[in-house]
Design a protein around this motif. Structure first.
Motif: not given
Length: 368
Positions: A31-58
């Motif tokens: 094939m002969i390459t050619d530049q073109r616009l691409s706006g793909d949709t990517v699929t990612l795998i992640g996990s649910v995390q809290p927006q903020s965490e605090i460490n309780l200490s004495f």
């Protein structure tokens, strides 16, 4: 002589075979390459995390006698979560109170002496110097009483610091020291994830990070049940790549997430990337070996191939978007890639055009 002649003929035949093998021409598709616009949709795998965490200490050191919560427990604001041994702090409080009592007694005595001297100096019964001395003693006794009161307050505070209460409502996500251990001031006892905010965290490559629009919408689905979904927005993008995985952490703030998206749940996110100018090749044209990604490029004059390393911007099962390594007009082998070697002569069995839109001719025509 006959044997020698046969040997010469055999060597000549072998030489011709080697030459024919060296000049073997492989049929390939290109094939002969050619530049073109691409706006793909990517699929990612992640996990649910809290927006903020605090460490309780004495706030003080000591031997921990009780920890009243464990990982997964819900805690309320102000709820007691751990205790320290109070013996030393109670003794210090008793000592401070005793010193306070002595200081108050001295202050009362100095106050009475000052009042008596004030009456006597008014009658010229004592000298002015004795009156000034009584006044100075009164002020010193008041200062000692105030210092003793401050020591009592400090001892009371230290005694209250032996009880650790949660400053926020949330869920315990980690625990530190166990009961019976001597803990230092500031050492994490439990970690609490605040209620009210959850993120979907994904690790993305640099190419996806650069192509992700700011404040973009993300569709997040529970991996175990894709019917459970939530919308989110990119809230935070790590400025530095992870040194091990070379990926960037992207946090997506979930908007009204369902209860099924608990902390730690595995989720799938779909992000629409910005349209960028790039070169797209079929996935069959790409070879991956030893951590490198490359394609075969044909020299249009010599009709020989050479391997060229590329950087992948995004990929799908059928195509690969090339970030760098190819230029417009390059001739790329799309079929027969595993039967080639550097310098191999090829012939074009069937020329494939670039990924042109329907109704448009591929740049450069269908032939290389």
């Amino acid at each position: 002589m006959l044997a020698a002649a046969l040997a010469v003929l055999a060597l000549a035949a072998c030489g011709r075979g080697d030459d024919e093998e060296a000049q073997e021409v492989r049929p390939v598709r290109v094939m002969i390459t050619d530049q073109r616009l691409s706006g793909d949709t990517v699929t990612l795998i992640g996990s649910v995390q809290p927006q903020s965490e605090i460490n309780l200490s004495f706030r003080i050191s000591g031997r921990m006698t009780d920890r009243l919560v464990s990982v997964g427990d819900h805690v309320r604001r102000g709820q007691l979560v751990a205790r320290l041994d109070t013996q030393d702090e109670e003794s210090a409080l008793q000592s401070a109170r005793a010193q306070q009592s002595g200081a108050q007694a001295q202050m009362v005595e100095a106050e009475n002496n000052f009042i008596r001297m004030r009456g006597l100096v008014a009658q010229d019964a004592v000298s002015r110097a004795l009156f000034d001395q009584a006044q100075s003693s009164r002020k010193a006794a008041q200062a000692q009483a105030e210092s003793a009161q401050a020591q009592v307050n400090l001892a009371n505070n230290r005694l209250s610091y032996t009880r650790l209460s949660s400053d926020v409502a949330g869920v315990v996500t980690a625990q530190g020291a166990e009961p019976g251990e001597v803990v230092a001031a500031g050492q994490m006892i439990v970690q609490v994830a605040r209620e009210g905010g959850r993120d979907a965290a994904f690790d993305v490559p640099a190419a996806v990070k650069e192509s992700t629009p700011a404040d973009t919408d993300v569709l997040v689905m529970l991996t175990a049940d894709p019917r459970i979904t939530a919308r989110g927005r990119v809230r935070e993008v790590a400025p530095r790549a992870d040194p091990v995985t070379n990926t960037f952490r992207v946090k997506v703030g979930l908007i009204d997430p369902p209860a099924a998206m608990r902390m730690g749940s595995t989720v799938t996110g779909r992000i629409k990337l910005d349209a960028v100018l790039g070169i797209e090749v079929p996935a069959a044209a790409v070879m991956r070996s030893g951590g490198r990604t490359a394609v075969w490029v044909v020299d249009p004059k010599a009709h020989t191939v050479s391997m060229r390393q590329i950087a992948v911007q995004s990929s799908s099962p059928s195509s690969v978007m090339v970030a760098s390594g190819l230029e417009q007009g390059d001739i790329v082998v799309t079929a027969g890639v595993h039967a080639l070697h550097p310098g191999q002569k090829v012939r074009f069995e069937q020329a494939k055009p670039t990924f042109a839109k329907p109704g448009e001719a591929a740049p450069g025509g269908a032939r290389p």
